[in-house]
Design an enzyme around this catalytic site. Structure first.
Site, PDB file in Angstrom:
ATOM      1  N   ARG A 237       0.846  -1.188   0.000  1.00  8.95           N
ATOM      2  CA  ARG A 237       0.000   0.000   0.000  1.00  8.95           C
ATOM      3  C   ARG A 237       0.883   1.240   0.000  1.00  8.95           C
ATOM      4  NH1 ARG A 237      -3.574  -2.356  -1.731  1.00  8.95           N
ATOM      5  NH2 ARG A 237      -5.618  -2.855  -0.851  1.00  8.95           N
ATOM      6  N   GLU A 266      -2.485   8.066  -5.723  1.00 11.53           N
ATOM      7  CA  GLU A 266      -2.630   7.378  -7.017  1.00 11.53           C
ATOM      8  C   GLU A 266      -3.846   7.915  -7.761  1.00 11.53           C
ATOM      9  OE1 GLU A 266      -2.703   3.152  -6.403  1.00 11.53           O
ATOM     10  OE2 GLU A 266      -0.687   3.092  -5.545  1.00 11.53           O
ATOM     11  N   HIS A 284       0.657   0.179  -9.960  1.00 11.07           N
ATOM     12  CA  HIS A 284      -0.216  -0.633  -9.097  1.00 11.07           C
ATOM     13  C   HIS A 284      -0.739  -1.862  -9.848  1.00 11.07           C
ATOM     14  CE1 HIS A 284      -2.890  -0.266  -5.294  1.00 11.07           C
ATOM     15  NE2 HIS A 284      -2.652  -1.527  -5.582  1.00 11.07           N
TER      16      HIS A 284
END
Length: 534
Positions: A237, A266, A284
């Protein structure tokens, strides 16, 4: 199962999902699609949706929930729930589910890939060669074999990562205050403090959830403890690793490299970290494999089917008794919900307190879900909104109903027995007990207000309380027969001959209230209650 002629539940798919999702949902629902990122399209589409399936681009907040009056479940095909207002959904009784185990293998493999890429300078070497530069000496890397790999967080993904890294001939150390040393030793990992891990490791990989305690866990002070040759991977994370501190350490040469799949904010398309050739970054992609997407879609589709059928959903994140429900416990859920419905019918209102007592073999299991099932039944006919495993405890708290759960391994008369009992605001008490019998696990009522019974808990139940005397059973049967209402089962229990008696009937169709009052007057009943169990 949807009754014949009834409209199929509407399942709204707001983002592209694996084709296998449609196969799992089957023909028991009506599938509709919408662009979940387009609010002007999403909100109207939610108006008659029973379920909505999303990924990360669709935001289900209070506004979206308000636009969805019949919504029962929000399903996120993935792990994170940042785009779902779980609190608002809980207040509305809307179940929120995700797929917590769908991407564990993919995430672990992504961390391994980033570590290897950082060790061997794969990203800059690839870019150089594609630009026409053959630079073998410039991109000399390091071997992973015989190095110390530190794992921050030894949960499911951390364990998978450790298992894979052990094949490279590494020494594994880990920091996780919630894992026993013996458990770590079983997978070949030595538990150490965070500071010790930082000092010893040649490679560090982070595998923690994002919580107030873990945000910024590795910052300037922690990076200062590391070897200058260390390479750090974060595929968990964003925000667990201080990106500004990492950039400073890379610039100062106190950290050799990094592999990052996640970022504090993000999407991230501009970062000081992008300037370092020793940093490999990906947008990601931890869950971005065909297999992970397929697993996530299938998992949430199964959860949606369970939710629309009114069954308990193990992956519901906002159910107080969340987690895996033992197989031996699952058949009891509909029975206990029925006990709650019978309790409310007998009580004629909401109790001041409610106790669920579980006796027998199942008492050794985690039976918290049975309390939720009882509350779901208790409030099912009391409130206007839909009652689910999610909001049943909220409804009880709002109405000042104190609830408790107790267990007893001793059950003298039945293998397992569940009792729902409570005190009424008027001072009286009500209790109802039930069990499952035989190979087919038939649901039966075994006790009502101290009267012993053995009556199948199905169809429509009617209860008469009266003084025991001859002719009552015949009179009740005759009156129901005149009304063309068939009796499927009947039981009479009494305290003593000529004393208080309880007649419990199972009938094929619900008797009108006027008919029941008429029969009650004719037999001198002190009370009559009915409940439809379906």
């Amino acid at each position: 199962m949807t009754p014949a002629g009834a409209a199929l539940p509407v399942v709204l798919i707001a983002e592209e999902l694996a084709p296998s999702v449609l196969a799992v949902l089957g023909d028991t629902v009506e599938i509709r699609s919408v662009d979940g990122a387009d609010r002007s399209a999403l909100l109207p589409a939610l108006a008659d949706a029973d379920a909505v399936l999303i990924r990360s681009a669709t935001r289900i907040d209070a506004e979206a929930l308000a636009a969805a009056p019949v919504l029962k479940v929000v399903a996120r095909a993935g792990i994170g729930l940042d785009n779902v207002d779980v609190r608002a959904a809980t207040a509305r009784g809307v179940m929120v589910v995700n797929a917590p185990q769908s991407n564990v293998v993919s995430a672990a493999e992504q961390a391994v890939a980033l570590l290897l890429a950082a060790a061997r300078n794969l990203a800059p070497a690839n870019a150089a060669l594609k630009s026409g530069r053959w630079e073998r000496s410039r991109w000399t890397g390091v071997e992973v074999a015989d190095k110390v790999v530190g794992i921050v967080g030894l949960g499911r993904i951390g364990v998978l990562f450790a298992q894979r890294m052990s094949a490279f001939g590494t020494t594994l150390v880990a920091y996780d205050p919630y894992v026993a040393p013996a458990r770590a030793a079983q997978i070949g990992v030595r538990l150490v403090s965070l500071d010790e891990l930082l000092r010893e490791s040649d490679f560090i990989s982070i595998h923690l959830p994002k919580t107030p305690e873990t945000v910024g866990l590795i910052g300037r002070e922690q990076l200062a403890l590391c070897k200058p040759t260390v390479r750090i991977v974060n595929a968990a994370r964003g925000g667990l690793l201080d990106e500004d501190a990492l950039a400073e350490a890379l610039a100062a040469g106190t950290v050799a490299g990094a592999g990052l799949d996640v970022f504090t904010t993000e999407p991230c398309t501009d970062s000081p970290l992008f300037a370092f050739e020793s940093v490999v970054v990906t947008p990601h992609l931890g869950a971005s494999t065909v297999e992970a997407q397929d697993k996530a879609g299938i998992a949430v589709a199964r959860s949606v089917r369970l939710a629309l059928q009114g069954e308990f959903v193990p992956d519901a994140v906002n159910v107080q008794a969340g987690g895996v429900v033992a197989e031996d416990l699952r058949p009891a859920l509909p029975l206990v919900e029925k006990l709650g419905r019978v309790f409310t019918a007998l009580a004629g209102g909401v109790a001041a307190n409610l106790e669920v007592l579980v006796r027998g073999e199942i008492a050794a299991l985690d039976v918290g879900v049975l309390q939720l099932a009882a509350l779901k039944g208790v409030f099912g006919e009391v409130v206007e909104e839909q009652v689910t495993f999610v909001n049943a405890p909220v409804l009880a708290a709002e109405r000042g109903v104190e609830t408790s759960l107790s267990t007893d391994p001793d059950s003298p008369d039945y293998r397992n027995l569940v009792t729902v009992r409570g005190a009424l605001p008027t001072g009286g008490t009500v209790s109802v007990s039930g069990t499952l019998t035989g190979p087919r696990q038939v649901e039966k009522l075994t006790e009502v207000d101290g009267f012993d019974l053995e009556l199948v808990a199905e169809r429509n139940l009617v209860f008469f309380r009266y003084h025991d005397r001859p002719g009552v059973v015949g009179l009740v049967g005759a009156r129901l027969g005149e009304a063309d209402i068939n009796i499927a089962g009947a039981q009479v229990s009494r305290t003593a001959q000529g004393g208080q008696a309880l007649m419990a009937l199972t009938v094929d169709s619900p008797p009108p209230a006027e008919l029941l009052e008429s029969i009650a007057d004719a037999i001198g009943a002190t009370s009559v209650r009915s409940v439809a169990l379906g």
